[in-house]
Design a protein around this motif. Sequence first.
Motif, PDB file in Angstrom:
ATOM      1  N   TYR A  45       0.639  -1.149  -0.004  1.00  0.00           N
ATOM      2  CA  TYR A  45       0.107   0.081  -0.051  1.00  0.00           C
ATOM      3  C   TYR A  45       0.904   1.282   0.126  1.00  0.00           C
ATOM      4  N   ARG A  46       0.282   2.280  -0.696  1.00  0.00           N
ATOM      5  CA  ARG A  46       1.121   3.663  -0.753  1.00  0.00           C
ATOM      6  C   ARG A  46       1.178   4.233   0.558  1.00  0.00           C
ATOM      7  N   ARG A  47       2.259   4.728   0.788  1.00  0.00           N
ATOM      8  CA  ARG A  47       2.422   5.408   2.064  1.00  0.00           C
ATOM      9  C   ARG A  47       1.883   6.725   2.140  1.00  0.00           C
ATOM     10  N   ARG A  48       1.623   7.291   3.286  1.00  0.00           N
ATOM     11  CA  ARG A  48       0.700   8.335   3.333  1.00  0.00           C
ATOM     12  C   ARG A  48       1.348   9.680   2.521  1.00  0.00           C
ATOM     13  N   GLN A  49       2.737   9.792   2.664  1.00  0.00           N
ATOM     14  CA  GLN A  49       3.214  11.157   2.136  1.00  0.00           C
ATOM     15  C   GLN A  49       3.782  11.030   0.775  1.00  0.00           C
ATOM     16  N   ALA A  50       3.670   9.525   0.341  1.00  0.00           N
ATOM     17  CA  ALA A  50       4.339   8.960  -0.880  1.00  0.00           C
ATOM     18  C   ALA A  50       3.604   9.603  -2.039  1.00  0.00           C
ATOM     19  N   GLU A  51       4.348   9.843  -3.219  1.00  0.00           N
ATOM     20  CA  GLU A  51       3.532  10.262  -4.409  1.00  0.00           C
ATOM     21  C   GLU A  51       2.814   9.107  -5.103  1.00  0.00           C
ATOM     22  N   GLY A  52       3.614   8.002  -5.098  1.00  0.00           N
ATOM     23  CA  GLY A  52       3.029   6.708  -5.777  1.00  0.00           C
ATOM     24  C   GLY A  52       3.431   6.644  -7.265  1.00  0.00           C
ATOM     25  N   LEU A  53       3.526   5.400  -7.563  1.00  0.00           N
ATOM     26  CA  LEU A  53       3.872   5.144  -8.999  1.00  0.00           C
ATOM     27  C   LEU A  53       2.661   5.526  -9.789  1.00  0.00           C
ATOM     28  N   PRO A  54       3.057   5.876 -11.072  1.00  0.00           N
ATOM     29  CA  PRO A  54       1.957   6.223 -12.158  1.00  0.00           C
ATOM     30  C   PRO A  54       1.451   4.814 -12.446  1.00  0.00           C
ATOM     31  N   VAL A  55       0.020   5.022 -13.043  1.00  0.00           N
ATOM     32  CA  VAL A  55      -0.353   3.815 -13.784  1.00  0.00           C
ATOM     33  C   VAL A  55       0.349   3.612 -14.814  1.00  0.00           C
ATOM     34  N   GLY A  56       0.439   2.120 -14.900  1.00  0.00           N
ATOM     35  CA  GLY A  56       1.024   1.622 -16.151  1.00  0.00           C
ATOM     36  C   GLY A  56       2.525   1.571 -15.993  1.00  0.00           C
ATOM     37  N   THR A  57       3.041   1.681 -14.765  1.00  0.00           N
ATOM     38  CA  THR A  57       4.520   1.596 -14.615  1.00  0.00           C
ATOM     39  C   THR A  57       4.992   0.166 -14.614  1.00  0.00           C
ATOM     40  N   ASP A  58       5.902  -0.134 -15.079  1.00  0.00           N
ATOM     41  CA  ASP A  58       6.534  -1.346 -15.256  1.00  0.00           C
ATOM     42  C   ASP A  58       7.128  -1.721 -13.994  1.00  0.00           C
ATOM     43  N   LEU A  59       6.743  -2.586 -13.286  1.00  0.00           N
ATOM     44  CA  LEU A  59       7.143  -2.846 -11.977  1.00  0.00           C
ATOM     45  C   LEU A  59       8.591  -3.707 -11.701  1.00  0.00           C
ATOM     46  N   TYR A  60       9.132  -3.951 -12.958  1.00  0.00           N
ATOM     47  CA  TYR A  60      10.215  -4.633 -12.872  1.00  0.00           C
ATOM     48  C   TYR A  60      11.365  -3.719 -13.533  1.00  0.00           C
TER      49      TYR A  60
END
Length: 509
Positions: free
Chosen positions: A115-130
């Motif tokens: 889960y995304r941490r509270r202050q984190a921006e987060g990864l964009p949709v479609g990001t290559d997780l590898y």
Amino acid sequence: MDISLSKSVFPFTLLLFPSPYLYANQNLTDLTHNDPFFYTSDQSVSADNNIKVLLGIGRPDRTHSQIPHLPFYMGYMNTNATYRFVSIAEQVFTMIGEGKHGLWRVQENGNVRLYRRRQAEGLPVGTDLYSQDVIKKIGNQYGYYLEDESWSGYKFPDERVTENNTLNYIDVPITHPFFKGKYADHEPVDLANWYCTMSANDYPYAKKAMNFAFSQQAANKVGPLGKRAGLDIRENYLNVLRLEHFPDAKTWVNVGQPGKDALHVEWKAIDADKTQTEYYLVERTFFNKPYLFVTAVYDNQDNDDHRYVRPDGAYFSSLSQPEQLKTEVTYQPRFHFLGGEEERAVGLPVYGVHHPNRAVYGGGGACPLKGGDWGRYPDTSGGAGWPTQYEEVTPLCDAVLVDIKFFTNLDNRSWEEPSKYLANAGFRNTSVRYKMQPGEYGVFTDPYNTEKGIKNPDRQNVPEALTLTYPSVSEPVSYVEPPQIDASLGMVPTEDSTCRPVLMANVSN
């Protein structure tokens, strides 16, 4: 205000938690008053007491045979006003609750949800997780348990994407580089497990006991079936304690009444020699709060009914020999029963046989009838457990009942060991010298014996000291000092007794 289930309303829609100061007897959170050696609290050996040779001066911490005292803990937990009691004495953990507690079937899918941490921006949709750059970012921006974020750390299934088009959560297989090879040699996760809730969130009245138990040598030792059910994946299961049933406790499976519909129930005891079984008490987060669950893993030696791996996705693609795995769900697995019978489990459409009126919570009472994230249950979109589980492995609610009557040796040593608890352990030597009052012992004086001239064959002159030689020496039973508990992160008892959080369809304020 009116709150709809279509929005994130978790802090408001949970049954509210009152301040702990409203409770009259808060010492219930530590029944030993922060002293697991309370049983010697009324004792003190003075400097002029000869017993100091055996026990030292002050409060005793060992026996006369120099074996260290062991801590004692006790606690309890409940759901639905049904109580389970745990105790720890001589490094033996016991949990005694009710008989025939209903379980639901779930199965891990080989992934961990972060889960995304509270202050984190987060990864964009479609990001290559590898991607190498992304792998480095995952740990900083996401976590499997956001301990300092309480309930808000959880994100509902329909909250996957933020307003900024970034991901609120990501699912990564245990073979992902994020885990740095930790599970590289893990056997395929191909067994279901059957679970139910034992405690409320944070389990405050059992916290001290469980904190100790989860710190001991036997904790987080997972058996072969448990590994195939994924119980050793620590990001999903924070702590695991394998349990054994007392001799008269059993698993019971509903097979229905012959010739009648599925609402006519009958449970039979399984034959654990033919349907292999492992039991566990596990700590797992639910809505980002730690709970305790009992779980059982079953597998038949003569069929593969309890096995399955979805033939799709990153986890399946990462397996070395996927063609050897069963890729179809058995919706009604067979169990072997005492007496030699073999029959299929029959699930129920109700939440549980011990839950006759869930309507008092404003909704619920039905079995979710599918696996996956609990989410917004009792909304019918909710699943039977967690987002790391297959939807198609259905819960078969209360098809399986289990007796809550368990134990385990926390030092990971059986009492069947010949050298365990022998009296020389405290001296750490095979030879122990004994001092006593000398004299001739065992002379018969009863007229029945003296008039007949019967002599005692055990009669002997005992010296003032002698040495016994033991065949071996074993370390005394010991324990691991548990970590200190940070009470600021929880330990607040819930106002109502319920099995898992209940979301209300509408809340007015």
